[in-house]
Design a protein around this motif. Sequence first.
Motif, PDB file in Angstrom:
ATOM      1  N   VAL A  98       0.850  -1.199   0.000  1.00 24.48           N
ATOM      2  CA  VAL A  98       0.000   0.000   0.000  1.00 24.48           C
ATOM      3  C   VAL A  98       0.884   1.247   0.000  1.00 24.48           C
ATOM      4  O   VAL A  98       0.679   2.189  -0.780  1.00 24.48           O
ATOM      5  CB  VAL A  98      -0.950   0.006   1.204  1.00 24.48           C
ATOM      6  N   ALA A  99       1.889   1.238   0.888  1.00 25.97           N
ATOM      7  CA  ALA A  99       2.824   2.364   0.931  1.00 25.97           C
ATOM      8  C   ALA A  99       3.582   2.500  -0.384  1.00 25.97           C
ATOM      9  O   ALA A  99       3.806   3.614  -0.890  1.00 25.97           O
ATOM     10  CB  ALA A  99       3.802   2.176   2.090  1.00 25.97           C
ATOM     11  N   TYR A 100       3.955   1.371  -0.988  1.00 28.16           N
ATOM     12  CA  TYR A 100       4.689   1.397  -2.259  1.00 28.16           C
ATOM     13  C   TYR A 100       3.889   2.089  -3.354  1.00 28.16           C
ATOM     14  O   TYR A 100       4.398   2.981  -4.049  1.00 28.16           O
ATOM     15  CB  TYR A 100       5.035  -0.041  -2.668  1.00 28.16           C
ATOM     16  N   PHE A 101       2.632   1.697  -3.545  1.00 28.81           N
ATOM     17  CA  PHE A 101       1.846   2.263  -4.631  1.00 28.81           C
ATOM     18  C   PHE A 101       1.560   3.750  -4.405  1.00 28.81           C
ATOM     19  O   PHE A 101       1.543   4.531  -5.358  1.00 28.81           O
ATOM     20  CB  PHE A 101       0.540   1.488  -4.804  1.00 28.81           C
ATOM     21  N   ARG A 102       1.348   4.142  -3.176  1.00 25.21           N
ATOM     22  CA  ARG A 102       1.083   5.561  -2.914  1.00 25.21           C
ATOM     23  C   ARG A 102       2.329   6.402  -3.159  1.00 25.21           C
ATOM     24  O   ARG A 102       2.253   7.483  -3.742  1.00 25.21           O
ATOM     25  CB  ARG A 102       0.574   5.727  -1.482  1.00 25.21           C
ATOM     26  N   LEU A 103       3.476   5.908  -2.718  1.00 21.36           N
ATOM     27  CA  LEU A 103       4.719   6.639  -2.965  1.00 21.36           C
ATOM     28  C   LEU A 103       5.087   6.626  -4.443  1.00 21.36           C
ATOM     29  O   LEU A 103       5.632   7.605  -4.963  1.00 21.36           O
ATOM     30  CB  LEU A 103       5.846   6.029  -2.138  1.00 21.36           C
ATOM     31  N   LEU A 104       4.773   5.540  -5.140  1.00 27.14           N
ATOM     32  CA  LEU A 104       5.046   5.452  -6.572  1.00 27.14           C
ATOM     33  C   LEU A 104       4.277   6.521  -7.340  1.00 27.14           C
ATOM     34  O   LEU A 104       4.842   7.248  -8.169  1.00 27.14           O
ATOM     35  CB  LEU A 104       4.661   4.063  -7.079  1.00 27.14           C
ATOM     36  N   ALA A 105       2.976   6.631  -7.055  1.00 22.94           N
ATOM     37  CA  ALA A 105       2.158   7.627  -7.743  1.00 22.94           C
ATOM     38  C   ALA A 105       2.642   9.038  -7.437  1.00 22.94           C
ATOM     39  O   ALA A 105       2.702   9.902  -8.317  1.00 22.94           O
ATOM     40  CB  ALA A 105       0.693   7.465  -7.339  1.00 22.94           C
ATOM     41  N   ALA A 106       3.020   9.288  -6.176  1.00 25.99           N
ATOM     42  CA  ALA A 106       3.484  10.621  -5.785  1.00 25.99           C
ATOM     43  C   ALA A 106       4.803  10.967  -6.475  1.00 25.99           C
ATOM     44  O   ALA A 106       5.009  12.097  -6.937  1.00 25.99           O
ATOM     45  CB  ALA A 106       3.648  10.690  -4.263  1.00 25.99           C
ATOM     46  N   ALA A 107       5.707   9.986  -6.581  1.00 20.75           N
ATOM     47  CA  ALA A 107       6.998  10.240  -7.216  1.00 20.75           C
ATOM     48  C   ALA A 107       6.832  10.543  -8.695  1.00 20.75           C
ATOM     49  O   ALA A 107       7.493  11.430  -9.243  1.00 20.75           O
ATOM     50  CB  ALA A 107       7.918   9.035  -7.021  1.00 20.75           C
ATOM     51  N   TYR A 108       5.935   9.828  -9.379  1.00 25.06           N
ATOM     52  CA  TYR A 108       5.716  10.059 -10.802  1.00 25.06           C
ATOM     53  C   TYR A 108       4.936  11.345 -11.051  1.00 25.06           C
ATOM     54  O   TYR A 108       5.095  11.982 -12.089  1.00 25.06           O
ATOM     55  CB  TYR A 108       4.965   8.876 -11.414  1.00 25.06           C
ATOM     56  N   ARG A 109       4.119  11.725 -10.112  1.00 22.03           N
ATOM     57  CA  ARG A 109       3.339  12.953 -10.281  1.00 22.03           C
ATOM     58  C   ARG A 109       4.237  14.185 -10.203  1.00 22.03           C
ATOM     59  O   ARG A 109       3.995  15.191 -10.875  1.00 22.03           O
ATOM     60  CB  ARG A 109       2.248  13.020  -9.207  1.00 22.03           C
ATOM     61  N   ASP A 110       5.279  14.120  -9.377  1.00 21.68           N
ATOM     62  CA  ASP A 110       6.107  15.297  -9.132  1.00 21.68           C
ATOM     63  C   ASP A 110       7.465  15.260  -9.825  1.00 21.68           C
ATOM     64  O   ASP A 110       8.275  16.163  -9.643  1.00 21.68           O
ATOM     65  CB  ASP A 110       6.333  15.467  -7.614  1.00 21.68           C
ATOM     66  N   GLY A 111       7.743  14.238 -10.614  1.00 20.02           N
ATOM     67  CA  GLY A 111       9.053  14.171 -11.261  1.00 20.02           C
ATOM     68  C   GLY A 111       9.027  13.326 -12.512  1.00 20.02           C
ATOM     69  O   GLY A 111       8.076  12.584 -12.764  1.00 20.02           O
ATOM     70  N   ALA A 112      10.082  13.434 -13.315  1.00 18.30           N
ATOM     71  CA  ALA A 112      10.197  12.648 -14.537  1.00 18.30           C
ATOM     72  C   ALA A 112      10.445  11.191 -14.192  1.00 18.30           C
ATOM     73  O   ALA A 112      11.157  10.865 -13.236  1.00 18.30           O
ATOM     74  CB  ALA A 112      11.346  13.175 -15.392  1.00 18.30           C
ATOM     75  N   MET A 113       9.868  10.299 -14.985  1.00 15.32           N
ATOM     76  CA  MET A 113      10.055   8.867 -14.747  1.00 15.32           C
ATOM     77  C   MET A 113      11.529   8.481 -14.820  1.00 15.32           C
ATOM     78  O   MET A 113      12.014   7.676 -14.025  1.00 15.32           O
ATOM     79  CB  MET A 113       9.250   8.072 -15.766  1.00 15.32           C
TER      80      MET A 113
END
Length: 310
Positions: A98-113
């Motif tokens: 759960v923590a992984y998917f939430r942090l994944l979405a946040a990282a992609y939302r605020d930065g380049a893949m």
Amino acid sequence: MYPAIRRAACVPPPVPPHPFTTRQPAPALPTEALLAVLAGALLHAGWNTALKAGGGSRSDAVLVVAGSAFIALLLLPFLPSPSLASAPYLCVTAVLHVAYFRLLAAAYRDGAMSHAYPLMRGTPPLIVALCSGALLGEGLSAGAWTGTVLVCGGILGLTLLGRGSAPSGSWRGNACALANALVIAAYTVVDGIGVRLSGAPAGYTLWCFLLLSVPMVGGALLRDAKGFLSHARRRWMVTLGGGAASIASYGLALWAMTLAPVAVVAALRETSILFAMALAALVLKERVGPVRLASGVVIVLGAASLRLAA
């Protein structure tokens, strides 16, 4: 003679070592495990690219989980169930994912893949390798350590040396990516133990995604059921395609962990960055400069070292 026999009879039989508490030499990496991890790496890069192409929204991450849960419900009745000994590990990994998917979405939302992905994937194999002796009883050879360091160094080089080739994103995106690296290392160790205790790698993988879906999909429906279902209808290909790719990718890695050391599989799995770089350039039109190409060569050398030395 008889006293000697009596003394020998009183000697208790040797106790076999516990597989997760005794340091053992790392076994060889079978070819089937190597191919499974590489196939999973390609699938992992593919669904991450689809997630980023859609804007990296939290809703898309939940759709991937929903698709995984739907597929798990269809397949579980036909597969062996994991043993009860693995149940605690399933519960822990569900929370970590759960923590992984939430942090994944946040990282992609605020930065380049091409910046966030290396940050998230470059550090976990080193952490797992450092912990594998104490937690898994797996001692890595010098060659395996060399391969792990090369893979992780090549991945981190994409971020640390390639700042001029892609936008680095905000400090928030970087923080989310680094936090996710710790989460990835944690669930890798947990699942490495859990899948071995389960006796059923496929069943363990499906239960992992099914349990994960309860808080993630349930939370999305409670927040805005109408909006989430509407988004799911528009992005149904992400739901099913991403869910299938996510299950297959992680399932292949877990199965490989039953044949090879967890730390070796964790490092080899991060070759997904090579596929991610190619997809980011072809699909997302992100620039891939000479530094990134050089880092890719280092990753390939690391993967070769793992195959030869593990």
